[in-house]
Design an enzyme around this catalytic site. Structure first.
Site, mmCIF file in Angstrom:
data_model
loop_
_atom_site.group_PDB
_atom_site.id
_atom_site.type_symbol
_atom_site.label_atom_id
_atom_site.label_comp_id
_atom_site.label_asym_id
_atom_site.label_seq_id
_atom_site.Cartn_x
_atom_site.Cartn_y
_atom_site.Cartn_z
ATOM 1 C CG ASP A 43 -28.825 15.265 39.482
ATOM 2 O OD1 ASP A 43 -30.017 15.616 39.568
ATOM 3 O OD2 ASP A 43 -28.276 14.502 40.309
ATOM 4 C CB SER A 44 -33.462 16.949 36.330
ATOM 5 O OG SER A 44 -33.240 18.348 36.397
ATOM 6 C CG ASP A 82 -28.760 18.868 41.604
ATOM 7 O OD1 ASP A 82 -29.025 19.422 42.686
ATOM 8 O OD2 ASP A 82 -29.622 18.352 40.861
ATOM 9 C CE LYS A 111 -31.173 19.899 44.276
ATOM 10 N NZ LYS A 111 -31.177 18.410 44.082
ATOM 11 C CD GLU A 113 -30.284 13.231 44.958
ATOM 12 O OE1 GLU A 113 -30.330 12.005 45.193
ATOM 13 O OE2 GLU A 113 -30.596 13.724 43.860
ATOM 14 C CD GLU A 179 -37.821 14.668 43.776
ATOM 15 O OE1 GLU A 179 -38.185 14.174 42.704
ATOM 16 O OE2 GLU A 179 -36.644 15.042 43.996
#
Length: 262
Positions: A43-44, A82, A111, A113, A179
């Protein structure tokens, strides 16, 4: 073809895993040809491709579109996508609906978070044939609650991060991204979880490494992060820069202390 089993074996064999972000078909083909094992449709893309100030504006439709583009250019790498902000936090059922959309568009794994509170969701997805990569430490989608982009797991917070990692591993996570974590803590987590760990600012002891592709090529839209290295330096092509990145990870010369949090 790289699979979940390939990654498990790489951890057992201590063969470092390489990952780069990827958002389109042409780069997917190049990265795959060079031998990158995991293509992360991150999602970057909100910051890199769309010019946003964070990952928060990215929606599931964006993620599905870019996942589909990457999948079309890929032959052998594992495609990891993501789950976007707001697409999985409400319930494990919501997470399944969102994850299934990414899988239908070509993802091999999704993925999400968060710490141990995500264990139930990870178990729920794994039981329904959706491999999951956990993401702990600095979680960009929580940037407004953690107070910015800074190191996580220092001091007293180290114990909680280790607890998070173990809970997510036991829930069935197939992979774990760490991270901005001190390298000795990342080393301990890597030893104590069964799934492979991928570091980004988490030191050389992780089972593999990931960077944003544009960062690795020396294209910085903002302040250069401590863990970023420009692999275009000394290379005459993007292809050779990617190969240099792979070589540095495999022979343990990246990340060094200059690119790690101690």
């Amino acid at each position: 073809m790289i699979t979940v089993n390939t990654l498990k074996q790489a951890k057992l064999d201590q063969n470092k895993i390489t990952m780069l972000t990827c958002y389109d078909s042409s780069f997917a083909s190049l990265l795959d040809t060079c031998g990158i094992e995991i293509l992360l449709v991150g999602d970057s893309l909100g910051m890199v491709m769309q010019g946003e100030s964070s990952t928060l504006p990215v929606d599931l439709e964006d993620m599905c579109y870019h996942t589909r583009c990457v999948a079309k250019g890929n032959k052998n790498a594992l495609v990891l996508s993501d789950l976007s902000f707001g697409s999985y936090e409400d319930s494990k059922e919501q997470a399944f609906v969102s994850a299934s959309q990414l899988m239908k568009n070509g993802a091999n794994m999704v993925k999400l978070e968060g710490g141990e509170y995500q264990a139930e969701t990870i178990h729920f997805l794994q039981q329904r044939s959706i491999p999951v990569c956990a993401h702990i430490g600095l979680t960009p989608q929580a940037v407004n609650t953690i107070g910015g982009y800074k190191v996580q797991g220092k001091g007293d917070a180290a114990e909680q991060l280790l607890k998070d990692a173990k809970a997510l591993d036991e829930a069935g996570a197939s992979l774990m991204v760490m991270e901005c974590v001190p390298k000795e803590l990342a080393k301990k987590i890597t030893k104590e979880v069964s799934c492979p760990t991928i570091g980004i600012g988490a030191g050389v002891y992780c089972d593999g490494q990931v960077l944003v592709l544009q960062d690795m090529l020396g294209i910085y839209l903002g302040k250069k992060a401590k863990f970023v290295k420009n692999f275009m330096q000394g290379q005459d092509s993007i292809e050779n820069a990617i190969k240099a990145y792979i070589k540095a990870i495999k022979n343990l010369t990246y990340p060094d202390d200059e690119h790690s949090f101690l």
